[in-house]
Scaffold this motif. Structure first.
Motif, PDB file in Angstrom:
ATOM      1  N   GLU A 112      14.693-107.645  -2.502  1.00 47.61           N
ATOM      2  CA  GLU A 112      13.802-106.888  -3.380  1.00 47.61           C
ATOM      3  C   GLU A 112      12.371-107.405  -3.276  1.00 47.61           C
ATOM      4  O   GLU A 112      11.401-106.630  -3.230  1.00 47.61           O
ATOM      5  CB  GLU A 112      14.299-106.963  -4.823  1.00 47.61           C
ATOM      6  CG  GLU A 112      15.588-106.200  -5.071  1.00 47.61           C
ATOM      7  CD  GLU A 112      15.951-106.184  -6.540  1.00 47.61           C
ATOM      8  OE1 GLU A 112      15.135-106.673  -7.360  1.00 47.61           O
ATOM      9  OE2 GLU A 112      17.037-105.690  -6.872  1.00 47.61           O
ATOM     10  N   LYS A 113      12.239-108.737  -3.254  1.00 46.95           N
ATOM     11  CA  LYS A 113      10.907-109.318  -3.115  1.00 46.95           C
ATOM     12  C   LYS A 113      10.320-108.994  -1.744  1.00 46.95           C
ATOM     13  O   LYS A 113       9.117-108.702  -1.620  1.00 46.95           O
ATOM     14  CB  LYS A 113      10.970-110.827  -3.313  1.00 46.95           C
ATOM     15  CG  LYS A 113       9.598-111.489  -3.318  1.00 46.95           C
ATOM     16  CD  LYS A 113       9.709-112.969  -3.634  1.00 46.95           C
ATOM     17  CE  LYS A 113       8.330-113.615  -3.676  1.00 46.95           C
ATOM     18  NZ  LYS A 113       8.407-115.068  -3.984  1.00 46.95           N
ATOM     19  N   GLN A 168      10.864-106.368  -0.064  1.00 47.13           N
ATOM     20  CA  GLN A 168      10.425-104.980  -0.120  1.00 47.13           C
ATOM     21  C   GLN A 168       9.069-104.862  -0.810  1.00 47.13           C
ATOM     22  O   GLN A 168       8.203-104.096  -0.376  1.00 47.13           O
ATOM     23  CB  GLN A 168      11.474-104.144  -0.854  1.00 47.13           C
ATOM     24  CG  GLN A 168      11.198-102.650  -0.810  1.00 47.13           C
ATOM     25  CD  GLN A 168      12.324-101.855  -1.461  1.00 47.13           C
ATOM     26  OE1 GLN A 168      13.183-102.411  -2.136  1.00 47.13           O
ATOM     27  NE2 GLN A 168      12.311-100.558  -1.251  1.00 47.13           N
ATOM     28  N   ARG A 169       8.880-105.631  -1.899  1.00 47.24           N
ATOM     29  CA  ARG A 169       7.592-105.601  -2.602  1.00 47.24           C
ATOM     30  C   ARG A 169       6.472-106.132  -1.702  1.00 47.24           C
ATOM     31  O   ARG A 169       5.374-105.577  -1.672  1.00 47.24           O
ATOM     32  CB  ARG A 169       7.657-106.429  -3.883  1.00 47.24           C
ATOM     33  CG  ARG A 169       8.530-105.838  -4.980  1.00 47.24           C
ATOM     34  CD  ARG A 169       8.207-106.467  -6.325  1.00 47.24           C
ATOM     35  NE  ARG A 169       8.317-107.924  -6.300  1.00 47.24           N
ATOM     36  CZ  ARG A 169       9.448-108.577  -6.554  1.00 47.24           C
ATOM     37  NH1 ARG A 169      10.553-107.899  -6.834  1.00 47.24           N
ATOM     38  NH2 ARG A 169       9.478-109.901  -6.504  1.00 47.24           N
ATOM     39  N   VAL A 170       6.760-107.204  -0.977  1.00 40.89           N
ATOM     40  CA  VAL A 170       5.740-107.780  -0.093  1.00 40.89           C
ATOM     41  C   VAL A 170       5.376-106.805   1.026  1.00 40.89           C
ATOM     42  O   VAL A 170       4.202-106.664   1.381  1.00 40.89           O
ATOM     43  CB  VAL A 170       6.230-109.118   0.499  1.00 40.89           C
ATOM     44  CG1 VAL A 170       5.215-109.658   1.506  1.00 40.89           C
ATOM     45  CG2 VAL A 170       6.444-110.141  -0.605  1.00 40.89           C
ATOM     46  N   GLY A 180       5.459-103.589   0.819  1.00 41.84           N
ATOM     47  CA  GLY A 180       4.603-102.580   0.187  1.00 41.84           C
ATOM     48  C   GLY A 180       3.186-103.081  -0.015  1.00 41.84           C
ATOM     49  O   GLY A 180       2.214-102.367   0.273  1.00 41.84           O
ATOM     50  N   ASP A 181       3.071-104.335  -0.520  1.00 42.87           N
ATOM     51  CA  ASP A 181       1.737-104.906  -0.743  1.00 42.87           C
ATOM     52  C   ASP A 181       0.992-105.104   0.585  1.00 42.87           C
ATOM     53  O   ASP A 181      -0.210-104.829   0.691  1.00 42.87           O
ATOM     54  CB  ASP A 181       1.849-106.248  -1.466  1.00 42.87           C
ATOM     55  CG  ASP A 181       2.342-106.105  -2.901  1.00 42.87           C
ATOM     56  OD1 ASP A 181       2.087-105.037  -3.496  1.00 42.87           O
ATOM     57  OD2 ASP A 181       2.979-107.045  -3.416  1.00 42.87           O
ATOM     58  N   ASN A 185      -0.151-101.802   1.915  1.00 44.10           N
ATOM     59  CA  ASN A 185      -1.324-101.363   1.166  1.00 44.10           C
ATOM     60  C   ASN A 185      -2.575-102.117   1.615  1.00 44.10           C
ATOM     61  O   ASN A 185      -3.652-101.540   1.777  1.00 44.10           O
ATOM     62  CB  ASN A 185      -1.088-101.575  -0.328  1.00 44.10           C
ATOM     63  CG  ASN A 185      -2.164-100.925  -1.182  1.00 44.10           C
ATOM     64  OD1 ASN A 185      -2.754 -99.912  -0.809  1.00 44.10           O
ATOM     65  ND2 ASN A 185      -2.432-101.514  -2.345  1.00 44.10           N
ATOM     66  N   ALA A 205      -1.719-110.130  -3.752  1.00 44.40           N
ATOM     67  CA  ALA A 205      -0.281-109.950  -3.934  1.00 44.40           C
ATOM     68  C   ALA A 205       0.484-110.481  -2.740  1.00 44.40           C
ATOM     69  O   ALA A 205       1.540-111.121  -2.882  1.00 44.40           O
ATOM     70  CB  ALA A 205       0.030-108.467  -4.158  1.00 44.40           C
ATOM     71  N   ALA A 248       2.912-114.066  -2.533  1.00 42.23           N
ATOM     72  CA  ALA A 248       4.318-114.037  -2.109  1.00 42.23           C
ATOM     73  C   ALA A 248       4.699-115.344  -1.434  1.00 42.23           C
ATOM     74  O   ALA A 248       5.853-115.773  -1.496  1.00 42.23           O
ATOM     75  CB  ALA A 248       4.538-112.863  -1.152  1.00 42.23           C
ATOM     76  N   GLU A 258       3.414-118.502  -4.601  1.00 42.37           N
ATOM     77  CA  GLU A 258       3.535-117.861  -5.913  1.00 42.37           C
ATOM     78  C   GLU A 258       3.098-118.769  -7.047  1.00 42.37           C
ATOM     79  O   GLU A 258       2.445-118.335  -7.993  1.00 42.37           O
ATOM     80  CB  GLU A 258       4.983-117.407  -6.129  1.00 42.37           C
ATOM     81  CG  GLU A 258       5.148-116.546  -7.368  1.00 42.37           C
ATOM     82  CD  GLU A 258       6.490-115.839  -7.395  1.00 42.37           C
ATOM     83  OE1 GLU A 258       6.699-115.042  -8.303  1.00 42.37           O
ATOM     84  OE2 GLU A 258       7.311-116.082  -6.491  1.00 42.37           O
TER      85      GLU A 258
END
Length: 434
Positions: free
Chosen positions: A265-266, A268-270, A272-273, A276, A305, A309, A312
């Motif tokens: 999940e993390k 996936q967030r990274v 995305g960031d 971006n 962001a 990662a 943190e």
């Protein structure tokens, strides 16, 4: 004996000679002219200079010398008439060049034929008295057939005018007006001279129209130089805008690789960031103007962001950015936070704190980016350098200063921060941030 008309003519000829010699010298020394244009104007002003010299010689010979110099006067009048006729065919050549058309065309053939007829008439005139003559008493006199000699030049002007009108869509409005004025001035001068015997209006008209044409070329050259410099500056700015640290990309991709197994999940967030962040960087290179501050702030947040990662528990950011109704050059805030992380973060020291704040005055929009971190070798350790330094490590900040100066007359100043670290302040004039 010199009368008022002679004084006027001397003034006209001297002014024309001054113009032609000045134009010839400029054409010889200007380095920005392309080879073809340079050669053309050297030839053009050489012809105009010979025209003016011949005219001046004929004026001196006819008004100041006696009958012993009648042959000199006759020769001077002949060459004056010959060199004056060369200017119109040269205009035809330049007009075709401007329109990017071949010289093998009906327009140039027609003008060449008419010029040949005129030259033939001029030669015949030297053996007759019906068109004009210079008497043995050194007096110039027009004959009854004098208007016949003017027919070919008038037709050349008319043919050039028709050719110009037919080609107006092949040239810019400014080029069309320039050629039109060049044609009309000698035409009006010829009409005036035909009705005002003795005053050399054609000489003055030819010199003025030639000067007008050359000034247009110089102005057009200056405009093109300015446009080229502006384009080069924009390209340079665009190339410098995309400053993505390859080590940052490598480290981020490595983190994502390991996170895919440890914390999908993390990861996936990274992703995305990071996506971006890359999108914002690539988008910035396409921007030629200011962008909303909120877009630039989003770019900085995307970078932070991704950086958090990996670190943190080592990076803390505070935002005080309620004031966002202004615009900034792309990549102004992001390089500041990137340098703060790159040069202010030390895993063996205390966590890195970053503060981003926006304020305003009556005259300026102000952005401050502060960070803690080591500053014992200030400013090198924090990644900021003076404008006079040239260091590839800090090129992102140099580019930021350049973009601020170029796009909005803004400034970037770097100072030490109480308690350690640095403070970067961006100031953008309010009349430039809209």
């Amino acid at each position: 004996m010199v009368d008022k008309v002679d004084i006027i003519n001397y003034s006209i000829v001297i002014a024309s000679l001054t113009i032609s010699i000045s134009g010839l010298l400029l054409a010889c020394i200007l380095k920005r002219l392309d080879r073809w244009t340079k050669r053309f104007f050297i030839l053009f002003f050489s012809g105009l200079t010979l025209y003016a010299v011949s005219d001046l010689t004929s004026q001196i010979s006819l008004t100041l010398l006696d009958e012993r110099f009648w042959q000199l006067s006759k020769a001077a009048v002949f060459f004056e008439s010959l060199f004056s006729s060369v200017l119109m065919p040269l205009l035809t050549v330049y007009m075709l060049k401007t329109c990017r058309q071949s010289f093998h065309c009906l327009l140039l053939y027609s003008v060449g034929f008419l010029w040949t007829v005129y030259t033939a008439l001029l030669i015949v005139t030297q053996f007759t008295t019906s068109i004009y003559r210079v008497t043995h008493e050194n007096v110039y006199m027009r004959g009854p057939a004098y208007p016949v000699l003017l027919i070919p030049p008038v037709l050349i002007m008319a043919v050039n005018l028709v050719g110009l009108l037919r080609r107006r869509k092949l040239m810019s409005a400014k080029e069309f007006r320039t050629f039109l004025i060049y044609l009309l001035i000698p035409m009006f001068s010829m009409v005036i001279q035909m009705n005002s015997y003795g005053i050399l209006m054609i000489v003055l008209g030819s010199a003025v129209s030639a000067l007008f044409l050359f000034v247009f070329i110089l102005n057009d050259l200056a405009q093109k130089s300015i446009e080229e410099a502006h384009i080069l500056a924009e390209q340079k700015l665009k190339l410098r805008t995309l400053q993505i640290n390859p080590h940052f990309i490598y480290n981020t991709m490595s983190n994502i690789y390991y996170l895919c197994a440890l914390d999908p999940e993390k990861a996936q967030r990274v992703v995305g960031d990071f996506t971006n962040y890359l999108r914002k960087n690539i988008s910035a290179i396409e921007k030629n103007d200011m962008i909303p501050f909120s877009d630039e702030l989003e770019h900085a947040k995307a970078f932070l962001a991704v950086a958090k990662a990996r670190y943190e528990s080592m990076i803390f950011v505070e935002y005080d950015t309620e004031y966002t109704s202004f615009r900034v050059p792309p990549l102004t805030v992001e390089p500041l936070v990137e340098n703060a992380v790159k040069h202010g973060l030390d895993p063996e020291q205390a966590p890195l704190n970053i503060w981003i704040k926006t304020t305003e005055t009556d005259a300026e929009s102000i952005i401050t980016v502060e960070n803690t971190g080591t500053d014992d070798i200030f400013p090198q350790s924090t990644g900021f350098i003076d404008e006079k330094e040239d260091n590839n490590t800090h090129i992102g900040l140099m580019n930021t200063r350049e973009r601020l100066k170029t796009l909005c007359s803004g400034t970037l100043t770097i100072t030490g921060r109480d308690g350690g670290g640095i403070k970067a302040t961006i100031r953008i004039p309010k009349n430039k941030d809209r």
